[in-house]
Scaffold this motif. Structure first.
Motif: not given
Length: 97
Positions: A70-76
């Protein structure tokens, strides 16, 4: 009530910040405290010149994954190994992964 309800810690390296830990007292969950702490941690890292923020969580921790996404973090796509060592007794440490 004068009692801590959560905390976070982070590590800074050059222009990279890593959220080491974020925790909320189970009795205070569901009222947005985790989101408030995460927003504060990100703002603090930004104010110190960080250009990238990373964190990690267990694949099974759906509540925290939802918060981070929800804060914009994505799996790298990056991976890392976790090392462990038992401190005493004759117990064996078994690490899979």
């Amino acid at each position: 009530q004068g009692q801590p309800r959560g905390y976070f810690s982070f590590t800074l390296f050059e222009r990279w910040g890593h959220l080491d830990r974020i925790a909320v007292d189970p009795r205070a969950r569901g009222i947005g405290l985790g989101a408030a702490q995460l927003a504060h941690a990100i703002a603090e890292m930004r104010s110190r010149g960080m250009q990238r923020v990373t964190l990690s969580t267990q694949a099974t921790n759906t509540q925290s994954r939802k918060l981070y996404e929800g804060f914009g973090f994505r799996l790298t796509g990056e991976s890392y190994h976790i090392y462990g060592k038992m401190l005493g007794g004759r117990e064996r440490l078994k690490v899979e992964g």
